[in-house]
Design an enzyme around this catalytic site. Sequence first.
Site, PDB file in Angstrom:
ATOM      1  N   ILE A 157     -27.461 -19.517 -28.795  1.00  0.00           N
ATOM      2  CA  ILE A 157     -27.610 -20.156 -30.116  1.00  0.00           C
ATOM      3  C   ILE A 157     -28.627 -21.297 -30.026  1.00  0.00           C
ATOM      4  CG2 ILE A 157     -26.403 -21.211 -32.072  1.00  0.00           C
ATOM      5  CD1 ILE A 157     -25.592 -18.244 -31.289  1.00  0.00           C
ATOM      6  N   GLU A 363     -34.068 -12.113 -33.199  1.00  0.00           N
ATOM      7  CA  GLU A 363     -34.156 -11.709 -34.614  1.00  0.00           C
ATOM      8  C   GLU A 363     -34.232 -10.191 -34.726  1.00  0.00           C
ATOM      9  OE1 GLU A 363     -35.124 -13.901 -37.547  1.00  0.00           O
ATOM     10  OE2 GLU A 363     -34.899 -15.795 -36.485  1.00  0.00           O
TER      11      GLU A 363
END
Length: 386
Positions: A157, A363
């Site tokens: 993250i 992504e």
Amino acid sequence: MIDFTLTEEQSAMRQMVRELMMEQVRKRTAEIDEAGEIPGWVVELFRDLDLFTVAVPEQYGGLDGSLVTLCVVVEQIARVCPACSMIIGVQSLGATPITLFGSAEQRSRWLPAFATGEKMTAFGLTEPNAGSDVKAMSTRARRVEGGWRLNGRKTFISHANIADVLVCFAKVDVDGKDKISAFLVETDQPGFTVDKIEHKMGMRGSATCSVVLENAWVPDADLLGKVGQGLDILLKTLHRSRICSAAQSLGVAQGSLDISSRYVQERVQFGRPLAKMQAVQMIVGRMVAQVESARCVVYAAASKYEAKSRDIERFSALAKLVAADAAMKVSTDAVQVMGGYGYTVEYGVEQFMRGAKVFQIFEGANELHQMALARNLFGSPRGSAT
Ligand SMILES: Cc1cc2nc3c(=O)[nH]c(=O)nc-3n(C[C@H](O)[C@H](O)[C@H](O)COP(=O)(O)OP(=O)(O)OC[C@H]3O[C@@H](n4cnc5c(N)ncnc54)[C@H](O)[C@@H]3O)c2cc1C
């Protein structure tokens, strides 16, 4: 028709960011990479110059809320310092789901503070056993009086270590079925811990964190969207954020071309500059073509997003795929044409090459976008491109 002309404000912003990066950051990119942590002084610089305003809509203190403007800014940042572009990219990634799905109260609480950079955000989707396969996530949210308790682990993250709030995805039980929901998890609570920051090959100035959620508290008011709406929230967020990440990739490709094209005009071997050799021209010419093709597809996708095109899912995947591959290929070629000097830290292109790799992975890994584009083609009425 797609209009690629930047507005006067966008051109001025482009120029301002270009000068900022060249004058204040360029000489310190090796130091940022070596330190291996988010450069606080760059965050401050971006705050002072109101750069975080590109991450939120105008009515919440943002500049103009345009994805084209965001792309222009992150491209110019990444062109000099790929990791620094993550500072704005991640702020936008966390702000987008709140912009798209937040209640009036959630938006007015968080977005103005994201616009000034006073508050930072992060996006918590990936887990140790749920990367490309997001539905395999095991983080759970349990309904309790007045809110929710979250338990689980998130991995990779970006910037969770400096975030004030994490947009976090977790499974909830809806009539006996597991459904993904999104929550705004405030990080200043005992249930939220960052227990690891990864050592990475590139993008070292952008922290990539493991997060542990142990009975993390989320009041009812901080459920984002509706119960079970998480998949829709994450997909619509990624359709937008992939175009931003494509613009970062474009910046990396352009930055690699900037440095290597200057170098080959100066470096003399066999009595003439490398730039006069056809074999080198062939490589540099292909680099130019890849940079300009990526630029076309990135700004086409951003313009389509602004025009609310129904084709945005396809163009977002296309931009992400084309620009990430361009960044990888152009930065690798840049090192090659610069020979041993390209391989040293001093010239900066090796940092672009190491940084470029991640754009093919996060992504949505490029392979998944390739498959999505193929499936889209096979599913079209004619089943072929012609
Ligand atoms: C620097 C960095 C920053 C990140 N930041 C964030 C963040 O802020 N928030 C967040 O939630 N996540 C973040 N991520 C996680 C990132 O989105 C995941 O790494 C990515 O989705 C891939 O998941 P994975 O690493 O588990 O790879 P896996 O899913 O295990 O895939 C590994 C490889 O297998 C292949 N593959 C996988 N599935 C398929 C398939 N179905 N068909 C064909 N090939 C396939 C692909 O080549 C893929 O690259 C970040 C990652 C990195 C490295």
